[in-house]
Design a protein around this motif. Structure first.
Motif, PDB file in Angstrom:
ATOM      1  N   LEU A 166       0.853  -1.187   0.000  1.00 49.09           N
ATOM      2  CA  LEU A 166       0.000   0.000   0.000  1.00 49.09           C
ATOM      3  C   LEU A 166       0.887   1.235   0.000  1.00 49.09           C
ATOM      4  O   LEU A 166       1.572   1.506   0.993  1.00 49.09           O
ATOM      5  N   PRO A 167       0.940   1.998  -1.096  1.00 48.45           N
ATOM      6  CA  PRO A 167       1.621   3.291  -1.057  1.00 48.45           C
ATOM      7  C   PRO A 167       0.721   4.284  -0.326  1.00 48.45           C
ATOM      8  O   PRO A 167      -0.485   4.352  -0.594  1.00 48.45           O
ATOM      9  N   ALA A 168       1.266   5.047   0.597  1.00 53.28           N
ATOM     10  CA  ALA A 168       0.397   5.877   1.438  1.00 53.28           C
ATOM     11  C   ALA A 168       1.015   7.238   1.711  1.00 53.28           C
ATOM     12  O   ALA A 168       2.188   7.338   2.081  1.00 53.28           O
ATOM     13  N   LEU A 204       6.175   2.809  -5.462  1.00 51.75           N
ATOM     14  CA  LEU A 204       5.958   1.443  -5.954  1.00 51.75           C
ATOM     15  C   LEU A 204       7.276   0.810  -6.386  1.00 51.75           C
ATOM     16  O   LEU A 204       7.538  -0.366  -6.115  1.00 51.75           O
ATOM     17  N   TRP A 205       8.118   1.578  -7.055  1.00 48.28           N
ATOM     18  CA  TRP A 205       9.422   1.067  -7.504  1.00 48.28           C
ATOM     19  C   TRP A 205      10.275   0.645  -6.320  1.00 48.28           C
ATOM     20  O   TRP A 205      10.840  -0.454  -6.292  1.00 48.28           O
ATOM     21  N   ARG A 206      10.350   1.495  -5.311  1.00 48.16           N
ATOM     22  CA  ARG A 206      11.174   1.185  -4.140  1.00 48.16           C
ATOM     23  C   ARG A 206      10.618  -0.001  -3.353  1.00 48.16           C
ATOM     24  O   ARG A 206      11.367  -0.704  -2.672  1.00 48.16           O
ATOM     25  N   SER A 207       9.316  -0.224  -3.430  1.00 49.86           N
ATOM     26  CA  SER A 207       8.721  -1.326  -2.658  1.00 49.86           C
ATOM     27  C   SER A 207       9.288  -2.682  -3.060  1.00 49.86           C
ATOM     28  O   SER A 207       9.283  -3.620  -2.252  1.00 49.86           O
ATOM     29  N   LEU A 208       9.783  -2.813  -4.276  1.00 53.06           N
ATOM     30  CA  LEU A 208      10.346  -4.094  -4.702  1.00 53.06           C
ATOM     31  C   LEU A 208      11.563  -4.480  -3.877  1.00 53.06           C
ATOM     32  O   LEU A 208      11.892  -5.659  -3.756  1.00 53.06           O
ATOM     33  N   LEU A 209      12.243  -3.490  -3.311  1.00 51.46           N
ATOM     34  CA  LEU A 209      13.440  -3.755  -2.512  1.00 51.46           C
ATOM     35  C   LEU A 209      13.133  -4.209  -1.093  1.00 51.46           C
ATOM     36  O   LEU A 209      14.012  -4.728  -0.413  1.00 51.46           O
ATOM     37  N   VAL A 210      11.907  -4.004  -0.624  1.00 47.80           N
ATOM     38  CA  VAL A 210      11.584  -4.358   0.764  1.00 47.80           C
ATOM     39  C   VAL A 210      10.465  -5.390   0.844  1.00 47.80           C
ATOM     40  O   VAL A 210       9.866  -5.592   1.896  1.00 47.80           O
ATOM     41  N   THR A 211      10.177  -6.049  -0.281  1.00 48.91           N
ATOM     42  CA  THR A 211       9.211  -7.135  -0.295  1.00 48.91           C
ATOM     43  C   THR A 211       9.866  -8.364  -0.916  1.00 48.91           C
ATOM     44  O   THR A 211      10.869  -8.254  -1.619  1.00 48.91           O
ATOM     45  N   THR A 212       9.282  -9.524  -0.661  1.00 43.34           N
ATOM     46  CA  THR A 212       9.899 -10.764  -1.128  1.00 43.34           C
ATOM     47  C   THR A 212       8.975 -11.628  -1.974  1.00 43.34           C
ATOM     48  O   THR A 212       9.434 -12.584  -2.581  1.00 43.34           O
ATOM     49  N   ALA A 244      -2.115  -6.819  -9.607  1.00 44.61           N
ATOM     50  CA  ALA A 244      -1.129  -7.794  -9.154  1.00 44.61           C
ATOM     51  C   ALA A 244      -0.264  -8.209 -10.335  1.00 44.61           C
ATOM     52  O   ALA A 244      -0.770  -8.401 -11.446  1.00 44.61           O
ATOM     53  N   VAL A 245       1.038  -8.343 -10.075  1.00 42.90           N
ATOM     54  CA  VAL A 245       1.998  -8.607 -11.146  1.00 42.90           C
ATOM     55  C   VAL A 245       3.057  -9.579 -10.639  1.00 42.90           C
ATOM     56  O   VAL A 245       3.458  -9.530  -9.471  1.00 42.90           O
ATOM     57  N   ARG A 246       3.511 -10.436 -11.511  1.00 45.43           N
ATOM     58  CA  ARG A 246       4.636 -11.292 -11.139  1.00 45.43           C
ATOM     59  C   ARG A 246       5.896 -10.444 -10.980  1.00 45.43           C
ATOM     60  O   ARG A 246       6.181  -9.567 -11.801  1.00 45.43           O
ATOM     61  N   ARG A 247       6.641 -10.721  -9.934  1.00 47.61           N
ATOM     62  CA  ARG A 247       7.876  -9.966  -9.685  1.00 47.61           C
ATOM     63  C   ARG A 247       8.825 -10.079 -10.880  1.00 47.61           C
ATOM     64  O   ARG A 247       9.499  -9.099 -11.238  1.00 47.61           O
ATOM     65  N   SER A 248       8.867 -11.231 -11.492  1.00 48.08           N
ATOM     66  CA  SER A 248       9.779 -11.428 -12.615  1.00 48.08           C
ATOM     67  C   SER A 248       9.489 -10.476 -13.760  1.00 48.08           C
ATOM     68  O   SER A 248      10.394 -10.152 -14.544  1.00 48.08           O
ATOM     69  N   LEU A 249       8.257 -10.007 -13.879  1.00 50.30           N
ATOM     70  CA  LEU A 249       7.923  -8.994 -14.877  1.00 50.30           C
ATOM     71  C   LEU A 249       8.203  -7.595 -14.348  1.00 50.30           C
ATOM     72  O   LEU A 249       8.814  -6.764 -15.040  1.00 50.30           O
ATOM     73  N   LEU A 250       7.773  -7.314 -13.125  1.00 51.60           N
ATOM     74  CA  LEU A 250       7.965  -5.968 -12.569  1.00 51.60           C
ATOM     75  C   LEU A 250       9.419  -5.542 -12.580  1.00 51.60           C
ATOM     76  O   LEU A 250       9.735  -4.376 -12.838  1.00 51.60           O
ATOM     77  N   GLU A 251      10.317  -6.471 -12.288  1.00 52.49           N
ATOM     78  CA  GLU A 251      11.721  -6.084 -12.185  1.00 52.49           C
ATOM     79  C   GLU A 251      12.342  -5.791 -13.550  1.00 52.49           C
ATOM     80  O   GLU A 251      13.461  -5.269 -13.622  1.00 52.49           O
ATOM     81  N   GLN A 252      11.621  -6.057 -14.622  1.00 45.56           N
ATOM     82  CA  GLN A 252      12.103  -5.728 -15.972  1.00 45.56           C
ATOM     83  C   GLN A 252      11.601  -4.382 -16.469  1.00 45.56           C
ATOM     84  O   GLN A 252      12.066  -3.902 -17.513  1.00 45.56           O
ATOM     85  N   LEU A 253      10.653  -3.769 -15.765  1.00 45.00           N
ATOM     86  CA  LEU A 253       9.962  -2.591 -16.282  1.00 45.00           C
ATOM     87  C   LEU A 253      10.471  -1.304 -15.655  1.00 45.00           C
ATOM     88  O   LEU A 253      10.733  -1.252 -14.454  1.00 45.00           O
ATOM     89  N   PRO A 254      10.577  -0.233 -16.453  1.00 46.97           N
ATOM     90  CA  PRO A 254      10.851   1.083 -15.872  1.00 46.97           C
ATOM     91  C   PRO A 254       9.600   1.600 -15.175  1.00 46.97           C
ATOM     92  O   PRO A 254       8.477   1.254 -15.551  1.00 46.97           O
ATOM     93  N   PHE A 255       9.779   2.428 -14.153  1.00 43.81           N
ATOM     94  CA  PHE A 255       8.663   2.976 -13.386  1.00 43.81           C
ATOM     95  C   PHE A 255       8.641   4.504 -13.514  1.00 43.81           C
ATOM     96  O   PHE A 255       9.526   5.167 -12.979  1.00 43.81           O
TER      97      PHE A 255
END
Length: 316
Positions: free
Chosen positions: A41-43, A113-121, A202-213
């Protein structure tokens, strides 16, 4: 509408009720790692609504059933009690500025949202806006459902009715006036999306990590367009989750949002540069109409897979 899109609508548009929770939990058990789910949740100053959203997800999808593995609120600089309320309701709260501090943070939803990938698993990442009212856990289970049950699906958007006050179906003004025309004219394969700018997906991480934000309001359009070009239309889907109620922005805020979305589209059409990436709006003041000029979000963060800290964490 293109025939290909009509066919896609019959194959890749579902209702949340199509996949009951017991079916989703059974799918998770087959491969717990690949089916792990993070909800983000971005807040920013959402103390009035964030607690109820967190409590609903925690109760329905973490305690009653085990569908969500982690629930994270990314606070992007709130001046109210957003962080305290979210933490008390059961979320892990991380401040935007504490993530990847070597790259100074800039304001904007996409940045968070971009930074959230670094603190989620989780291998599936579900984004939920923090200003929703009368929130239902179907927003989460509905969008992650196709990803859990169909390995060919990579990206799922929620679709819903958006009332404006007492008027049904009148919300989503930027969608109808800006995003939908852009998509129909320039990316007609995406014309079947009911809520292309919706913040619940909802998105697979393997796709999100390939995309610019894109760092600002253009993030939803940017991710959707880039996902189309990366994995193709048939890997995208949408799920009907009912009704979305939230705080509405005033007209000037919508104008700034529209400018950022147009800029995101323009970059993807030409990768060129606007001479003047600003928008000037007018407010009546003491001496008549007074101009107010705002910058249009133009910065984008690179695909997360290119960030050294992220790559080293994934390799560990």
């Amino acid at each position: 509408m293109l025939e290909e899109v009509e066919r896609w609508l019959t194959r890749r548009s579902w209702s949340a009720a199509d996949r009951p929770l017991d079916r989703l939990t059974a799918a998770r058990e087959k491969d717990p790692h690949r089916a792990s789910v993070s909800v983000v949740l971005p807040a920013l100053d959402e103390e009035a609504t964030v607690g109820a959203i967190v409590a609903e997800i925690r109760r329905e999808l973490m305690e009653k059933v085990r569908l969500v593995d982690e629930l994270v609120v990314i606070d992007s600089g709130s001046t109210d009690a957003t962080a305290e309320v979210a933490r008390a309701a059961g979320a892990r709260v991380v401040h935007r500025d504490a993530i990847l501090p070597r790259i100074p943070a800039v304001p904007g939803k996409g940045e968070v949202l971009w930074r959230s990938l670094l603190v989620t698993t989780g291998e599936i990442v579900c984004f939920i806006d923090a200003d929703l009212k009368d929130f239902s856990a179907d927003f989460v289970s509905g969008t992650v459902g196709p990803l859990l049950t169909d390995p060919s699906v990579q990206f799922v958007k929620a679709m819903y009715d958006r009332p404006l006050g007492e008027s049904t179906g009148q919300g989503g003004r930027v969608t109808e006036l800006v995003a939908r025309p852009l998509l129909n004219l320039h990316w007609p394969l995406l014309a079947g999306f009911v809520q292309p700018l919706g913040g619940e997906y909802a998105v697979r991480r393997s796709l999100l990590e390939q995309l610019p934000f894109p760092v600002g309001y253009g993030v939803e359009l940017g991710l959707l367009v880039d996902a189309l070009h990366t994995v193709g239309l048939d890997a995208l889907g949408q799920v009907d989750v009912g009704v979305r109620k939230h705080r509405h922005q005033d007209g000037r805020a919508l104008g700034r949002m529209a400018a950022a979305i147009y800029r995101t589209a323009q970059l993807r059409l030409s990768r060129g540069h606007l001479v003047r990436p600003e928008i000037t709006q007018f407010e009546r003041g003491e001496h008549g109409f007074e101009p107010r000029t705002y910058p249009v979000d133009t910065e984008e963060r690179p695909p997360m897979a290119r960030i050294a800290e992220y790559a080293s964490r994934r390799a560990a």
